[in-house]
Design a protein around this motif. Sequence first.
Motif, mmCIF file in Angstrom:
data_model
loop_
_atom_site.group_PDB
_atom_site.id
_atom_site.type_symbol
_atom_site.label_atom_id
_atom_site.label_comp_id
_atom_site.label_asym_id
_atom_site.label_seq_id
_atom_site.Cartn_x
_atom_site.Cartn_y
_atom_site.Cartn_z
ATOM 1 N N PRO A 1 0.793 -1.360 -0.120
ATOM 2 C CA PRO A 1 -0.023 0.097 0.174
ATOM 3 C C PRO A 1 0.980 1.412 -0.043
ATOM 4 C CG PRO A 1 -0.838 -1.601 1.783
ATOM 5 C CD PRO A 1 0.402 -2.032 1.242
ATOM 6 N N ALA A 2 1.875 1.235 0.688
ATOM 7 C CA ALA A 2 2.790 2.261 0.633
ATOM 8 C C ALA A 2 3.365 2.625 -0.642
ATOM 9 C CB ALA A 2 4.211 2.371 1.612
ATOM 10 N N VAL A 3 3.897 1.536 -1.355
ATOM 11 C CA VAL A 3 4.476 1.910 -2.769
ATOM 12 C C VAL A 3 3.111 2.470 -3.759
ATOM 13 C CG1 VAL A 3 5.221 0.633 -4.881
ATOM 14 C CG2 VAL A 3 6.210 0.083 -2.569
ATOM 15 N N VAL A 4 2.038 1.758 -3.632
ATOM 16 C CA VAL A 4 0.939 2.230 -4.430
ATOM 17 C C VAL A 4 0.685 3.806 -4.139
ATOM 18 C CG1 VAL A 4 -1.642 2.115 -4.904
ATOM 19 C CG2 VAL A 4 -0.167 0.010 -4.770
ATOM 20 N N PHE A 5 0.474 4.073 -2.841
ATOM 21 C CA PHE A 5 0.086 5.570 -2.324
ATOM 22 C C PHE A 5 1.193 6.436 -3.108
ATOM 23 C CE2 PHE A 5 0.988 9.101 0.554
ATOM 24 C CZ PHE A 5 -0.374 9.712 0.530
ATOM 25 N N VAL A 6 2.636 6.257 -3.006
ATOM 26 C CA VAL A 6 3.832 7.039 -3.563
ATOM 27 C C VAL A 6 3.463 6.930 -5.142
ATOM 28 C CG1 VAL A 6 6.294 7.263 -3.757
ATOM 29 C CG2 VAL A 6 5.127 6.377 -1.659
ATOM 30 N N VAL A 7 3.140 5.845 -6.034
ATOM 31 C CA VAL A 7 2.998 5.938 -7.248
ATOM 32 C C VAL A 7 1.643 6.899 -7.595
ATOM 33 C CG1 VAL A 7 2.321 4.503 -9.286
ATOM 34 C CG2 VAL A 7 3.987 3.920 -7.775
ATOM 35 N N ILE A 8 0.782 6.759 -7.006
ATOM 36 C CA ILE A 8 -0.441 7.689 -7.269
ATOM 37 C C ILE A 8 -0.151 9.136 -6.877
ATOM 38 C CG2 ILE A 8 -2.756 8.214 -6.491
ATOM 39 C CD1 ILE A 8 -3.257 5.276 -6.203
ATOM 40 N N GLY A 9 0.745 9.338 -6.019
ATOM 41 C CA GLY A 9 1.043 10.878 -5.446
ATOM 42 C C GLY A 9 1.877 11.454 -6.716
ATOM 43 N N VAL A 10 3.038 10.543 -7.334
ATOM 44 C CA VAL A 10 3.721 10.975 -8.237
ATOM 45 C C VAL A 10 2.816 11.387 -9.493
ATOM 46 C CG1 VAL A 10 5.313 10.551 -9.772
ATOM 47 C CG2 VAL A 10 5.870 9.989 -7.378
ATOM 48 N N PHE A 11 2.094 10.523 -9.603
ATOM 49 C CA PHE A 11 0.924 10.926 -10.897
ATOM 50 C C PHE A 11 0.187 12.146 -10.707
ATOM 51 C CE2 PHE A 11 2.225 6.560 -12.446
ATOM 52 C CZ PHE A 11 2.433 6.980 -13.707
ATOM 53 N N LEU A 12 -0.340 12.312 -9.793
ATOM 54 C CA LEU A 12 -1.172 13.306 -9.314
ATOM 55 C C LEU A 12 -0.414 14.576 -9.029
ATOM 56 C CD1 LEU A 12 -3.556 12.075 -6.674
ATOM 57 C CD2 LEU A 12 -4.244 12.516 -8.887
ATOM 58 N N GLY A 13 0.840 14.409 -8.488
ATOM 59 C CA GLY A 13 1.645 15.614 -8.406
ATOM 60 C C GLY A 13 1.927 16.246 -10.061
ATOM 61 N N LEU A 14 2.516 15.133 -10.785
ATOM 62 C CA LEU A 14 2.801 15.738 -12.103
ATOM 63 C C LEU A 14 1.630 16.304 -12.815
ATOM 64 C CD1 LEU A 14 4.985 12.878 -13.312
ATOM 65 C CD2 LEU A 14 5.588 15.091 -12.734
ATOM 66 N N GLY A 15 0.515 15.724 -12.627
ATOM 67 C CA GLY A 15 -0.736 16.477 -13.317
ATOM 68 C C GLY A 15 -0.868 17.668 -12.722
ATOM 69 N N LEU A 16 -0.694 17.949 -11.669
ATOM 70 C CA LEU A 16 -1.219 19.128 -11.141
ATOM 71 C C LEU A 16 -0.251 20.516 -11.612
ATOM 72 C CD1 LEU A 16 -2.219 18.267 -7.464
ATOM 73 C CD2 LEU A 16 -3.687 19.119 -9.379
ATOM 74 N N THR A 17 0.752 19.893 -12.297
ATOM 75 C CA THR A 17 2.052 20.904 -12.617
ATOM 76 C C THR A 17 1.642 21.290 -13.952
ATOM 77 O OG1 THR A 17 3.567 19.241 -13.218
ATOM 78 C CG2 THR A 17 3.683 19.803 -10.948
ATOM 79 N N ARG A 18 0.821 20.858 -14.771
ATOM 80 C CA ARG A 18 0.729 20.809 -16.118
ATOM 81 C C ARG A 18 -0.522 22.073 -16.283
ATOM 82 N NH1 ARG A 18 2.880 16.316 -19.391
ATOM 83 N NH2 ARG A 18 3.774 15.099 -17.803
ATOM 84 N N ASP A 19 -0.273 22.732 -17.186
ATOM 85 C CA ASP A 19 -1.299 23.585 -17.626
ATOM 86 C C ASP A 19 -2.405 23.246 -18.326
ATOM 87 O OD1 ASP A 19 -2.703 25.993 -18.498
ATOM 88 O OD2 ASP A 19 -0.949 26.979 -19.511
#
Length: 176
Positions: A10-28
Amino acid sequence: MRRTLFFLIPAVVFVVIGVFLGLGLTRDPQVLPSALLDEPVPAFDLAAIEGHDKPGLATSDLKGELMLVNIFASWCLPCQVEHPQITELAEEGIKVQAINYKDKPEDARQWLDALGDPFTRIGADPEGRAGIDWGVYGVPETFVVDADGTIVYKHVGPIQERDLPKLRSVIEGLNG
């Protein structure tokens, strides 16, 4: 070992989801990739809006000078938001062509009569086929086409007052 995996997965899944959401929020969200940038405008030939006095629009009409191609519809509220800016650009001497996307002729005519008609030519695309060829995600979208008939810039969504400096910069860079 099982207990470690029980907590690790679950920790690895949480980190992967967090990275994808973080990248998505940086895009215009206004910047969508377009396969048509730096490509010739697609081949199309659209008739005029039935009962309207402006001529239709075809590929051959998009050469010879820099111009905008605005994809709009009467049922599109963001199109109403951007219409004053489109009108302002046309009044500044920028040639603006249009594709009326998936609209009824009578609705398009009423919309243009009520808001004004800044367009030189308007092609009717009632089935949306030309919109597909242009790679339209949704209306409104506006393209800058250079004198050679090449798409050099795409604006997704309504052009607002804050977008005009960027659009003018693109246009001036091509005219300069």
